[in-house]
Design an enzyme around this catalytic site. Structure first.
Site: not given
Ligand code: DQA
Length: 163
Positions: A10, A90
């Site tokens: 993502n 994640a």
């Molecule tokens: C993340 C924090 C994670 O909990 C989340 O699922 C992400 C981004 C961050 O960069 O703050 O996708 O790694």
């Protein structure tokens, strides 16, 4: 000094994905900012030392949404890179497969998060990666990546000095 900058699921959507949490920069813009930071870091490292070409920081960027692809990438990284700056996204909170991949390789991995995972939902406070990483940087947006690069390069330079 070849360093892999690795991003998990993502993070290709940065810029449009929850900008109130992750900021307005795209992943490409964050990578560009990190590349500029690497050049600045090289200037600082090079002062008075006549740094050799091979010692200069070279960043390679890769993002995937797929756990198995990320496992393969981490397993293969020691053939091409001296260290990894890694935002597991994640996967941070549950992927034992990725944690084991990090533990299995001989090069250092520094964990990065844009947001402060300790200050959000309870499930984000736990990182299964933290124990097998050299350090964790979080909560400073794109600057978290710069902090991670500083720590990784400092570590690799110190290792080099020890011979
Ligand atoms: C993340 C924090 C994670 O909990 C989340 O699922 C992400 C981004 C961050 O960069 O703050 O996708 O790694």
């Amino acid at each position: 000094m070849k360093i892999l900058v690795l991003n998990g699921p993502n993070l290709n959507l940065l810029g449009q994905r929850e900008p109130d949490v992750y900021g307005a920069l795209t992943l490409h813009e964050i990578n560009q900012q990190l590349a500029r930071h690497g050049e600045e870091l090289d200037r600082l490292r090079g002062i008075g030392e006549g740094m050799q070409k091979g010692e200069r920081i070279k960043l390679y960027f890769y993002q995937s949404n797929h756990e198995g692809v990320l496992v393969d990438t981490i397993q293969g990284a020691p053939r091409s890179y001296e260290g990894i700056v890694y935002n597991p996204a994640a996967h941070t909170h549950y992927s034992i497969a990725l944690r084991d991949a990090i533990a299995a390789i001989p090069i250092p991995v520094v964990e990065v998060h844009l947001s402060d995972i300790a200050a959000r939902e309870g499930f984000r406070a736990v990182s299964v990666m933290e124990e097998v990483c050299l350090a964790q940087f979080k909560g400073r947006g794109a600057l978290s990546y710069c902090d991670a690069l500083d720590a990784l390069v400092g570590h690799l330079d110190a290792q080099g000095d020890r011979g």
